[in-house]
Design an enzyme around this catalytic site. Structure first.
Site, PDB file in Angstrom:
ATOM      1  N   CYS A 162       0.815  -1.225   0.000  1.00 10.96           N
ATOM      2  CA  CYS A 162       0.000   0.000   0.000  1.00 10.96           C
ATOM      3  C   CYS A 162       0.846   1.271   0.000  1.00 10.96           C
ATOM      4  O   CYS A 162       0.517   2.253  -0.645  1.00 10.96           O
ATOM      5  CB  CYS A 162      -0.897   0.012   1.220  1.00 10.96           C
ATOM      6  SG  CYS A 162       0.040  -0.027   2.760  1.00 10.96           S
ATOM      7  N   HIS A 340      -1.525   1.284   7.387  1.00 11.37           N
ATOM      8  CA  HIS A 340      -1.969   1.290   5.990  1.00 11.37           C
ATOM      9  C   HIS A 340      -1.773   2.694   5.418  1.00 11.37           C
ATOM     10  O   HIS A 340      -2.025   3.677   6.106  1.00 11.37           O
ATOM     11  CB  HIS A 340      -3.454   0.896   5.935  1.00 11.37           C
ATOM     12  CG  HIS A 340      -3.984   0.649   4.556  1.00 11.37           C
ATOM     13  ND1 HIS A 340      -3.310  -0.086   3.614  1.00 11.37           N
ATOM     14  CD2 HIS A 340      -5.140   1.052   3.952  1.00 11.37           C
ATOM     15  CE1 HIS A 340      -4.024  -0.135   2.488  1.00 11.37           C
ATOM     16  NE2 HIS A 340      -5.142   0.543   2.669  1.00 11.37           N
ATOM     17  N   ASN A 364      -8.263   3.908  -2.110  1.00  8.81           N
ATOM     18  CA  ASN A 364      -7.563   2.739  -1.592  1.00  8.81           C
ATOM     19  C   ASN A 364      -6.890   1.992  -2.747  1.00  8.81           C
ATOM     20  O   ASN A 364      -7.088   2.341  -3.921  1.00  8.81           O
ATOM     21  CB  ASN A 364      -8.564   1.835  -0.861  1.00  8.81           C
ATOM     22  CG  ASN A 364      -7.909   0.999   0.225  1.00  8.81           C
ATOM     23  OD1 ASN A 364      -6.688   0.870   0.276  1.00  8.81           O
ATOM     24  ND2 ASN A 364      -8.723   0.426   1.092  1.00  8.81           N
TER      25      ASN A 364
END
Ligand code: NAG
Ligand code: NAG
Ligand code: NAG
Ligand code: NAG
Length: 399
Positions: A162, A340, A364
């Site tokens: 990520c 994250h 995302n």
């Protein structure tokens, strides 16, 4: 074979909730158009769960090596059905949860594979921060996606990359801000080649390829590397989990075992950075020359974002595993244990008869099927899940 997951779901409105009446009309309209329903319960008996599992496997093209593995996964899936039903009860009318491609993962597995080891927000030298209030009016809503500064949603697959997506997507926005055309930049290049470590401050931060990393360190990697290839030339392959185009990458030169843990047990040099990177293919003119952090005040972040573009942020994302839609205001969420990294693209206010909820809109890297077409929304104004503690941007060379 025209059944879909909808038909196996017991649709049940929560008439007791404050938003139920308002959302009923919308629910009636969309209930046959979406795959997994929010204001509803999944049947919890074993037969229904098994049927749902079969449909879910088909929908997400999931295959298991053995009967035993499939059984084990089914039981995780079944537990998640019950867990999602409970979440939907707990957050009813506010946030909806549903079966998505993480539906057969335990929370532990999700944290280990998809999220990063939890770390404190990095603290930078004061000179790094943009803390100015510009005195601009902050509109009720703002969205860089509508303004064409955001590339299509990507999917990191089943690895912890990520941080590279978050950094690269910020750079993509800066590239468009510099008057260039929308370009997918190479996340794979960053994942394979970057092993930056930062020993300053209270907790050490390191870039660890598929095991996590930090956008601010990734900007520094791109500065040193001198440029980036496009996402098409140096394509994403490390998270594809055996699908066509998968690669077995080796840890980047300088990978720190102490900080990052043991690297992958098998890797192929010819599928890794040293053999693949090609500076001749760097996007002409694209150079990262500096990077900045933004103050924690969320009005300052909004104001700066209007000027700068989409910003990289980090947060505690444990509870996002089963998120489906709505403004998320988790009951348990740490502001100091970030795991994250994502991209802040805009904000707005959700209003109904009973409440007014300001939110951030966030891109995302879990594919376009996840959440709200790949995006999610978090409550804005209370430092939710630490979303305001590691806000950064790359600075590009002026054209
Ligand atoms: C960027 O990537 C997306 C999704 O991976 C793809 O659909 C799109 O065509 C790409 N854009 C360019 C300019 O190649
Ligand atoms: C380091 O941690 C201590 C205690 O948690 C805190 O008071 C201090 O401000 C931190 N310093 C930095 C540079 O993060
Ligand atoms: C890896 O990180 C540890 C802990 O910060 C440090 O002591 C060590 O020198 C690093 N190793 C290398 C090879 O950089
Ligand atoms: C390493 O990757 C190359 C190129 O993809 C491939 O030809 C080779 O067979 C691989 N080696 C092993 C041991 O898998």
């Amino acid at each position: 074979m025209s059944t879909n997951i909808n038909t196996l779901v017991t649709k049940k409105m929560n008439f007791g909730t404050k938003r139920a009446m308002a959302s009923y009309a919308v629910w009636a309209l969309i209930s046959f158009a979406v795959l997994s329903l929010g204001s509803c319960r999944y049947a919890e008996d074993e037969d229904s769960a098994r049927n749902l599992f079969k449909l879910w496997q088909k929908e997400y093209e999931v295959q298991y090596d053995s009967y035993l593995q499939a059984e084990e996964k089914f039981h995780v899936f079944w537990d998640n059905i019950k867990y999602i039903n409970n979440l939907n009860k707990e957050y009813s009318g506010e946030t909806e949860f549903a079966l998505n491609h993480f539906a057969a993962m335990t929370t532990k597995e999700f944290k280990q594979k998809i999220l990063m080891p939890k770390r404190q927000p990095p603290v930078f030298d004061e000179s790094r921060y943009i803390r100015d209030r510009l005195g601009r009016d902050i509109p009720d809503s703002f969205d860089w996606v509508e303004k064409g500064r955001v590339t299509p949603v990507k999917d990191q697959g089943d690895v912890g990359t990520c941080w590279a997506f978050s950094a690269v997507e910020n750079i993509e926005g800066q590239w468009i801000a510099a008057g260039q055309k929308m370009t997918n930049l190479s996340v794979e290049q960053v994942v394979e080649c970057d092993s930056n470590v930062d020993h300053s401050g209270n907790s050490t931060h390191a870039d660890c390829g598929v095991f996590g990393g930090w956008p601010y360190l990734a900007y520094q990697y791109v500065m040193k590397a001198g440029g980036m290839e496009t996402g098409e030339d140096y394509s994403y392959c490390c998270g594809l989990g055996g699908k066509p185009g998968t690669c077995s990458i080796c840890p980047a030169a300088g990978y720190n075992w102490t900080l990052c843990g043991d690297p992958t047990w098998f890797c192929n040099m010819t599928q890794s950075c040293g053999a693949k990177i090609n500076p001749k293919k760097f996007v002409p003119g694209l150079k990262v020359v500096d990077w900045k952090a933004i103050d924690e005040d969320e009005n300052t972040i909004a104001e700066q974002m209007m000027t700068i573009g989409p910003l990289s942020v980090a947060m505690d994302a444990t509870l996002l595993q089963h998120y489906h839609k709505g403004v998320f205001d988790p009951i348990f969420c740490s502001k100091t244990a970030l795991d994250h990294a994502v991209l802040l693209v805009g904000w707005g206010v959700e209003k109904d008869l009973f409440s007014t909820k300001p939110y951030w809109r966030v891109k995302n890297s879990w594919g376009a099927k996840w959440g709200e077409n790949g995006y999610f929304r978090m409550l804005r104004g209370s430092g939710i899940c630490g979303i305001n503690t590691a806000v950064t941007t790359a600075v590009l060379q002026k054209p």
